[in-house]
Design an enzyme around this catalytic site. Structure first.
Site, PDB file in Angstrom:
ATOM      1  N   GLU A 144      32.825  41.406  41.263  1.00 16.25           N
ATOM      2  CA  GLU A 144      32.469  42.789  40.921  1.00 16.25           C
ATOM      3  C   GLU A 144      31.185  43.225  41.618  1.00 16.25           C
ATOM      4  OE1 GLU A 144      32.592  43.448  36.691  1.00 16.25           O
ATOM      5  OE2 GLU A 144      34.737  43.008  36.609  1.00 16.25           O
ATOM      6  N   GLU A 193      40.242  38.372  36.704  1.00 17.17           N
ATOM      7  CA  GLU A 193      39.567  38.457  35.402  1.00 17.17           C
ATOM      8  C   GLU A 193      40.402  39.389  34.533  1.00 17.17           C
ATOM      9  OE1 GLU A 193      35.263  38.609  35.870  1.00 17.17           O
ATOM     10  OE2 GLU A 193      35.189  39.761  34.015  1.00 17.17           O
TER      11      GLU A 193
HETATM   12  C1  GAL Z   1      33.337  41.731  33.779  1.00 15.72           C
HETATM   13  C2  GAL Z   1      32.356  40.797  34.476  1.00 15.72           C
HETATM   14  C3  GAL Z   1      32.120  39.563  33.661  1.00 15.72           C
HETATM   15  C4  GAL Z   1      31.833  39.925  32.247  1.00 15.72           C
HETATM   16  C5  GAL Z   1      32.984  40.707  31.695  1.00 15.72           C
HETATM   17  C6  GAL Z   1      32.865  41.067  30.239  1.00 15.72           C
HETATM   18  O1  GAL Z   1      33.320  42.990  34.299  1.00 15.72           O
HETATM   19  O2  GAL Z   1      32.849  40.431  35.722  1.00 15.72           O
HETATM   20  O3  GAL Z   1      31.042  38.844  34.198  1.00 15.72           O
HETATM   21  O4  GAL Z   1      30.680  40.689  32.217  1.00 15.72           O
HETATM   22  O5  GAL Z   1      33.084  41.907  32.433  1.00 15.72           O
HETATM   23  O6  GAL Z   1      33.956  41.845  29.846  1.00 15.72           O
END
Ligand code: GAL
Length: 869
Positions: free
Chosen positions: A477, A559
């Protein structure tokens, strides 16, 4: 099973004690020694700068430490006395007897207290900031420091901005706290006493999560002859593999740091690795032709050779495949001097194909990625790496059906990859959470320009022989992901991965970048964070557009989910949908700062597991997912960012207790395991007569729910349904039972009953026999139970732990993200019925010890742990 010592060698396993060389007339010596420097340090932390030093002033002497990993002009060490030589802490004569005696790995912040000034909840409220000094004196003999020998310090990870002094002189350092580094001590070492002084500095607001602090991984002293295999100097690949044979390519970089030309012979043999000992076993299975070469003084040479391995035993992810490993044993001899160096390189024989339609194909078989993301901390042990704690995480993740880990968002301890190799878990090795543009004030963007090449290159070089690594992630990100700059950086990082490895493709976690952007155009595996399932309540997945624009590229959910919940906590009413954005009227108990464990709630950018499954199944070309997160971690306690200490995202809580979600993922990822899991618990004195929805996670396809024997109806899962729910059940005390079916046959059962009041503590250990090396751990669980031995689901009794015998309690926890009692406390409240103590043998002792738990008004319990078997 191999040793669980934290200080176990990794990736490159350096041997050397076996081969004695007779040099000239005299001394027999081992060609390479790699010994742990973990024991016996002194440590002090300072909240304000105690020495007037800073990275900026030390930088010209630190940058040359990256020289082996940069392709641009090498940094020259400045002439003259480096800064810091007059600081008292670097002097051999400094009296450090009042400093804390500690052994490594050490995380200076984990002992707390919580509530450190200036440290936010997102960084875990622990005192990781400030300057830390570590000191240790070692003895070297004349043979170690004579001409023809080299001495190196290897640091697997130091958080952060490490600068290393030996005998009062700044040797070098490494600022990125997650990467490993090596420094050449040869010019600064002397016979007799040598004093290391290592300065670390952490600025607040340098991380989006708890980074830990200190020398939190292993530290090694390496002694080699001046002609030796270079750092990370072997590379083994298997470019063609069939059932009958595998071609094995080997490249060895040899370094001659003497000032004269040396002629060396190189021999490498391949052995199978015994899965239980982790060591070479049997006769050599193949060997590379002997190579002889001359290497000029002060240069390196790369030697390449190829051999065939017949009937190779392949490495593949469990449970479908087996994690077989080989080891290439490389011996270097110089002239008549016998063996001058010996290096073991473990590797696996496997093929890997990244297919735009079929996903990941390993050894010819498609492997659906059932992955989780994890941060590096190990709960109440903090960032201090511990092999057994990591192994326990893997064991539980395997039980759930996980087959892959994303090391979010940075490089892990080397031993984590040894474990992944051995246990058959695929790894996405990630490097950065930011590139050139910051997320928080003091993050990696400050280092970007000068360090990103060295950090990326050294990491890939360090880990390229691990068969568990299936992809390099070049970032997560990154704010620059959608700009033209993102394309340039992505190209550069991907090229570095190719130069150092070339057998895996690269990915990145993209939450915003769209098809057609410069980065996505070059990135080999577009990784989608949340946008694949459709952020928030939207169902507009971006998988189709990525797939249609790049039909040949594999894509995956780097993710997913970010579902939040607190173990054992159920909040009413329950949303009738498959998800809701968490908030005061949706899933939150704002007063207690808990989130409902119906596993339906998530922040605005995220999704419930159910929605992720819908989208993954709708687009079967998607290679799989990495759930955010497998385990809770310290920091980032969304949605209570400022007040709590640890995350709500984990499928497993910070102490290692399973949340309900565990069985939702297990039902999907291990559909062959007969399983049904019912929620919530059924002890609700204040809910008699109220609607109390009952949800069931099962690997069956149909189930019938009974309340006190009365059927609430038999339900079948419909397409795109991943749980069975009876949302109108009225709570009456007694028992709820579910009977699950698969293809019409009875498949699994579960029940929950209304329990009585707490009467005693049940104490159990995950292992009652452990090593007595001071590293191995036993995880002791206390359940608060009623007279029938049923866990009291809302019990929060205060438990006092104690040990009798040669053991010690390192930390306690309960998985409650709001618990601000420091982790080393021997008193811990149970949370939702459970508490945990982590114990080990006292350093230097062995034998049995008893861990006891006591609580006012309850019968106590105990367990005996045997250390040293
Ligand atoms: C994502 C990020 C992670 C964590 C997660 C929590 O956007 O890449 O590191 O912060 O959100 O939802």
């Amino acid at each position: 099973m191999g040793s669980r010592r934290s200080a176990s060698a990794s990736g490159l396993l350096y041997t050397g004690l076996f081969f004695l060389a007779i040099l000239g007339h005299a001394v027999a010596q081992s060609p390479r020694e790699r010994s742990s420097l973990n024991a016996g340090w002194r440590f002090s932390r300072f909240t304000s700068n105690p020495d007037g030093l800073s990275y900026d002033t030390l930088k010209p002497w630190i940058l040359p430490s990256s020289n082996d990993f940069i392709t641009r002009a090498k940094y020259q060490r400045p002439f003259g006395t480096p800064p810091g030589s007059n600081v008292q802490y670097v002097q051999g004569s400094f009296d450090d007897s009042k400093w804390d005696p500690i052994d490594l790995p050490h995380d200076w912040a984990i002992k707390g207290p919580f509530g450190a000034p200036g440290i936010s909840g997102s960084e875990g409220k622990l005192p990781y900031d400030g300057v830390g000094w570590y000191r240790k004196t070692i003895k070297l003999d004349g043979g170690d420091v004579k001409k023809g020998k080299n001495l190196y310090l290897e640091v697997d990870g130091a958080m952060s901005y490490a600068s290393v002094f030996l005998n009062g002189v700044l040797v070098g350092g490494w600022p990125y706290g997650y990467n490993s580094f090596r420094l050449d001590l040869t010019p600064y070492a002397k016979a007799g006493e040598n004093t290391f002084a290592i300065r670390l500095e952490n600025k607040p607001n340098s991380s989006r999560w708890y980074p830990g602090a200190g020398l939190y991984r292993n530290v090694w002293l390496v002694k080699v002859n001046s002609v030796h295999v270079a750092q990370y100097g072997t590379k083994v690949t298997t470019p063609s593999v069939s059932a009958g044979s595998a071609t094995v390519d080997l490249s060895v970089t040899i370094e001659n740091s003497s000032n004269s030309t040396k002629r060396v012979d190189l021999i490498t043999e391949i052995y199978e690795v015994d899965a239980s000992t982790g060591k070479a076993t049997g006769d050599a299975k193949s060997s590379f032709d002997r190579v002889s070469v001359s290497i000029a003084g002060g240069t390196k040479k790369v030697l390449n050779s190829t051999t065939e391995l017949s009937s190779p035993k392949l490495w593949g992810p469990v449970p479908e495949q087996s994690p077989n490993q080989y080891v290439a044993v490389t011996k270097l001899s110089a002239g008549g001097n016998g063996t001058v160096d010996s290096v073991d390189t473990k590797f696996g024989v496997r093929t890997i194909v990244y297919d735009g339609n079929k996903g990941l194909i390993i050894n010819g078989a498609p492997v659906y990625v059932k992955g989780v993301c994890n941060h590096h901390d190990l709960g109440s042990l903090g960032a201090a790496f511990n092999v057994r704690a990591a192994e326990r995480q893997f064991e539980m993740l395997l039980e759930m059906g996980t087959n892959a880990l994303r090391t979010s968002h940075n490089m892990p301890a080397p031993e984590l990859l040894d474990l992944a190799d051995r246990m058959g878990i695929m790894v996405m090795g990630e490097t950065f959470d930011t590139w050139k543009t910051e997320k928080v004030d003091n993050d990696y963007h400050l280092l970007w320009d000068e360090w990103h090449e060295a950090d990326m290159r050294s990491y890939v070089r360090r880990e390229r022989n691990h068969p568990s690594i299936v992809a390099w992630s070049i970032g997560n990100e990154m704010p620059d992901q959608s700009s033209a700059l993102g394309g340039q950086i992505g190209t550069e990082l991907q090229n570095i991965a190719h130069q150092e490895d070339g057998t895996r493709k690269s990915t990145a976690g993209l939450n915003n970048a769209q098809p057609g952007s410069a980065l996505v155009n070059v990135l080999e595996i577009p990784g989608l964070n949340y946008q694949g399932e459709g952020k928030g309540l939207a169902l507009n997945s971006t998988y189709p557009i990525f797939h249609s624009m790049y039909p040949d590229k594999m894509i995956w959910g780097t993710e997913t989910a970010s579902t939040v919940s607190t173990r054992g906590t159920y909040i009413f009413p329950v949303t009738s949908g498959i998800e809701a954005i968490v908030g005061p009227s949706a899933g939150e108990n704002v007063t207690a700062q808990y989130v409902s464990s119906y596993e339906l709630y998530h922040p605005s950018w995220a999704a419930s597991p159910d929605k992720v499954f819908i989208q993954q199944d709708r687009y079967p070309y998607v290679a799989g997912e990495f759930v955010w997160t497998g385990w809770d971690y310290i920091g980032e306690p969304t949605p209570f960012d400022n007040s709590s200490r640890s995350s709500y995202f984990g499928i497993i809580d910070l102490a290692g207790f399973k949340k309900d979600r565990f069985w939702l993922y297990q039902a999907r990822w291990r559909p062959e395991v007969p399983q049904a899991h019912i929620l919530p618990h059924w002890t609700w004195p204040s809910r008699v007569g109220q609607v109390t929805p009952v949800h069931v996670f099962t690997s069956g396809d149909e189930a019938e729910l009974f309340v006190n024997g009365n059927s609430q109806g038999r339900k079948k899962t419909k397409p795109s349904e991943y749980r069975l729910r009876w949302d109108n059940v009225t709570y009456t005390p007694g028992e709820i039972e579910v009977v699950a079916y698969k293809n019409g046959e009875k498949w699994a059962e579960d029940s929950k009953k209304t329990v009585g009041s707490a009467t005693k503590l049940n104490v159990t250990a995950d292992r009652t026999s452990i090593d007595s090396d001071g590293y191995d751990l036993s995880f002791v669980t206390v359940a608060v139970v009623d007279e029938n031995d049923d866990t009291v689901p809302q019990a929060s009794n205060t438990i006092a732990f104690s040990v009798d015998g040669p053991g010690e309690i390192i930390s306690t926890d309960n998985g409650d993200p709001t618990d601000m009692i420091a982790f080393p406390s021997l008193t811990r409240k149970a949370f939702s019925g459970f508490a945990l103590a982590i114990v080990r043998s006292k350093p230097g002792s062995s034998g049995s010890f008893t861990v006891s738990a006591a609580s006012n008004g309850l019968a106590g319990g105990e367990v005996v742990v045997h250390a040293g078997y």
